[in-house]
Design an enzyme around this catalytic site. Structure first.
Site, PDB file in Angstrom:
ATOM      1  CB  SER A  24      13.200  -9.438  -6.717  1.00  0.00           C
ATOM      2  OG  SER A  24      14.276  -9.030  -7.539  1.00  0.00           O
ATOM      3  N   GLY A  25      15.630 -11.117  -6.138  1.00  0.00           N
ATOM      4  CA  GLY A  25      16.831 -11.628  -5.483  1.00  0.00           C
ATOM      5  C   GLY A  25      17.659 -10.613  -4.730  1.00  0.00           C
TER       6      GLY A  25
ATOM      7  CD  GLU B   4       1.832  -8.112   2.049  1.00  0.00           C
ATOM      8  OE1 GLU B   4       1.218  -8.629   3.015  1.00  0.00           O
ATOM      9  OE2 GLU B   4       1.258  -7.678   1.040  1.00  0.00           O
TER      10      GLU B   4
ATOM     11  CB  CYS C  79      -0.908   0.005   1.231  1.00  0.00           C
ATOM     12  SG  CYS C  79      -1.851  -1.506   1.456  1.00  0.00           S
TER      13      CYS C  79
ATOM     14  CG  ASP D 116      -0.173  -8.165   6.959  1.00  0.00           C
ATOM     15  OD1 ASP D 116      -1.208  -7.668   6.477  1.00  0.00           O
ATOM     16  OD2 ASP D 116       0.944  -7.997   6.437  1.00  0.00           O
TER      17      ASP D 116
ATOM     18  CG  LEU E 177      -1.506  -3.896  -4.712  1.00  0.00           C
ATOM     19  CD1 LEU E 177      -2.328  -3.665  -5.975  1.00  0.00           C
ATOM     20  CD2 LEU E 177      -0.018  -3.908  -5.043  1.00  0.00           C
TER      21      LEU E 177
END
Length: 628
Positions: A354-355, A76, A2, A99, A50
């Protein structure tokens, strides 16, 4: 994922509401699904959502049982379910399944100590209506952004600086001290942003604001040690923790995909996650298009990969929009492909993995001290690192500036980190930038000032020089560049990016890796690569780090783009900041092949593009425009 924005002052409620609406509208891309707000006589909290978890519920703001606390939250928390059960057992009542409410009741139960229990990425505020206190926090590593300012009696905050611009108390002024360090570091390198009076809440910190005073406190920091695990046990532990983290980061009520490059980090994540969709991007063919190798890996391990190829026209047409989304200038060339990669993934998904993080946690950068291919030089250097500090430093200072093969490698490995390492970018030296900058812009903090603030925290410890470099990157390069662009350029397309390799449980493992298993004669992040080898072919887990290859060298020697850059450098207003004639000589000499100043040109071009958007055009969202 968000966006949040809000402020604390005593303006009338009917005045607050439209101001807050204008603020949250500026970051609607962060939360296109819904908006919410809380407004009273003293505070205004805004939210854009979102929806990722608890899609039908968890709209914000959210209140505690007696409505004395209210939260707006961005992020998150991956361990929210066990925390929720614990809080229920303690007597808390929940109205949602997400959450956010866990964070709220956790604060109600444990106060700021709730932050030590959270595993995830977050930036949030909680307004206490009884004490009129605003509490806020940013996650351990700074994955989620949080900006704040105190102007004209108003405390304001936001996920993005642009959300503050519509507030009537906001004073928009360029921070002259930010430009000089930016010229060296390529990104916003100091706590105060390019907007004077606007600051970043540091990673791993919380704050309170009450009665015109802000108090900031650290709740997390890395503690690097030399663990005693053997290599096999260490590799087992890394792989197990990576797999657990990837699984935790896939918690969602929507599909979770993954970015996929030619490198080991994103490949490891994708190989473990096995998502339905992966995404890759590149420029043209050959050297600058690693999406070809990514697609090849996807075929080998059975993933569905979507790739796209870009050209210079798209890059330059969208470059002002990229800088608008970033809020502050960042001349990392990888900003360009990341913007388009995010758009590509957003056509199908709301969440990708992603990394980011593995290079900092497990020592993946060659600038940590890999400056030769000669095994003999590596062996001798490694032996010399065992000497007492005084002898090591003397050898390093002897090698500094010498031209014999291996001199740079010796210096980088034997010199004190504070002398030899400032992070992953060094574009202009201070002398070079001072020759270009007008006098009033030469007074910003020195490079030593910038890095010394962070090195000072670990001065006097027995931490290895390599781990000191990692520590600097975790608190300078990571939040200042890597995470800033990762958040802003994915959220530009309403896409949530999750980084399972930048996780506090994995960090607890990484900070204990013996220095000898970080970089060896074979490769960087040696132990991490051994763990990745359990999931990837050798060509991928052993590949040298490339970064996001971007053809700026080629572009700046093509007449079309050269003239585009030169036209900007030649604008009259540019002389407020730079010796304009020197800039034009630089771009001309580079175009003619007399020099290779691509990174310097790109860094200046980035700043001027950003300034043009936010000051000459008042921060209005630019539309893509073709390059003539």
């Amino acid at each position: 994922m968000c966006g949040i924005a809000g402020f604390v002052n005593d303006m009338p409620i009917d005045v607050k509401c439209p101001v807050l609406k204008r603020m949250t509208d500026m970051i609607a891309h962060r939360g296109p699904d819904s908006e919410g707000r809380y407004v009273d006589e003293h505070a205004a909290l805004g939210h854009r959502r979102l929806s990722i978890i608890d899609l039908e519920g968890s709209s914000q703001p959210i209140y505690n049982e007696d409505r004395t606390l209210v939260i707006t939250y961005n992020g998150e928390v991956y361990n929210y379910r066990p925390l929720r059960e614990e809080l229920i057992a303690l007597g808390h009542e929940f109205t949602t399944e997400g959450d956010t409410e866990v964070v709220l009741h956790g604060y109600e139960q444990w106060g700021p100590d709730v932050l030590k229990r959270l595993r995830g990425m977050f930036a949030f505020v909680i307004w206490d209506t009884t004490t009129r206190t605003l509490f806020g926090a940013r996650d351990h590593f700074g994955i989620k952004p949080f900006y704040y300012a105190l102007m004209n009696g108003t405390f304001m905050y936001a996920s993005e600086i642009k959300a503050m611009l519509p507030h009537p108390d906001f004073v928009k002024e360029l921070n002259a001290d930010a430009l000089r360090p930016y010229m060296t570091f390529q990104y916003p390198a100091i706590p105060e942003t390019f907007f004077k009076g606007v600051f970043k809440l540091p990673e791993g910190h919380w704050f309170t604001y009450r009665d015109g005073r802000i108090d900031i406190h650290r709740y997390y920091d890395e503690t690097y040690t030399e663990g005693d695990m053997g290599l096999d046990e260490l590799v087992d532990t890394i792989d197990r923790t990576v797999c657990e983290s990837v699984e935790a980061h896939q918690i969602a009520d929507v599909e979770v995909g993954s970015f996929l490059s030619s490198g080991v980090d994103s490949s490891y994540v994708a190989a473990v996650a096995r998502p339905e969709h992966t995404y890759s991007i590149g420029f043209g063919k050959g050297t600058y298009n690693e999406s070809q190798q990514a697609a090849e890996l996807a075929g080998i391990i059975g993933l569905n990969n979507t790739t796209e190829s870009l050209g210079g026209d798209e890059a330059f047409a969208n470059f002002p929009l990229i800088q608008w989304h970033l809020d502050e200038p960042d001349s990392n060339p990888s900003c360009v492909p990341l913007f388009f990669l995010s758009e590509l993934a957003s056509r199908d998904l709301r969440v990708v993995l992603s990394g980011e993080g593995a290079d900092e946690l497990f020592a993946g950068y060659i600038d940590y001290g890999v400056h030769t291919r000669s095994k003999a030089i590596k062996v001798v250097t490694r032996m010399l690192t065992r000497l007492p500090a005084g002898m090591r430093h003397a050898i390093a200072r002897f090698a500094k500036g010498r031209t014999f093969h291996g001199a740079w490698h010796l210096y980088a490995n034997l010199a004190p980190a504070e002398e030899s390492f400032i992070g992953q970018a060094r574009v202009f030296t201070e002398a070079e930038s001072d020759r270009l900058l007008r006098p009033e812009y030469r007074n910003g903090p020195s490079v030593a000032d910038v890095v010394g603030r962070i090195y000072g925290r670990v001065r006097g410890t027995d931490m290895s020089e390599l781990k000191r470099k990692q520590y600097l990157d975790m608190h300078q390069w990571m939040p200042g560049d890597i995470l800033l662009k990762a958040d802003k350029l994915t959220m530009a397309h309403s896409l949530e990016l999750r980084v399972p390799l930048l996780d506090k449980e994995l960090m607890a493992v990484a900070e204990q890796v013996p220095t000898k298993w970080l970089i060896t004669d074979e490769n960087t992040k040696f132990a991490f690569r051994r763990a990745a080898a359990r999931h990837l072919p050798k060509e991928w887990y052993d590949r040298e780090k490339l970064g996001f290859p971007v053809p700026i060298k080629v572009w700046l020697r093509q007449e079309k783009y050269y003239r585009h850059v030169r036209s900007l450098f030649g604008q009259e207003w540019v002389s407020r900041f730079f010796d304009r004639d020197a800039l034009l000589r630089m771009v001309d000499d580079n175009y003619e092949g007399r020099t290779d100043d691509r990174r310097k040109i790109w860094t200046v071009f980035t700043f001027l593009t950003w300034y043009d958007v936010y000051f000459n055009h008042d921060g209005r969202r630019p539309e893509p425009a073709e390059v003539a």
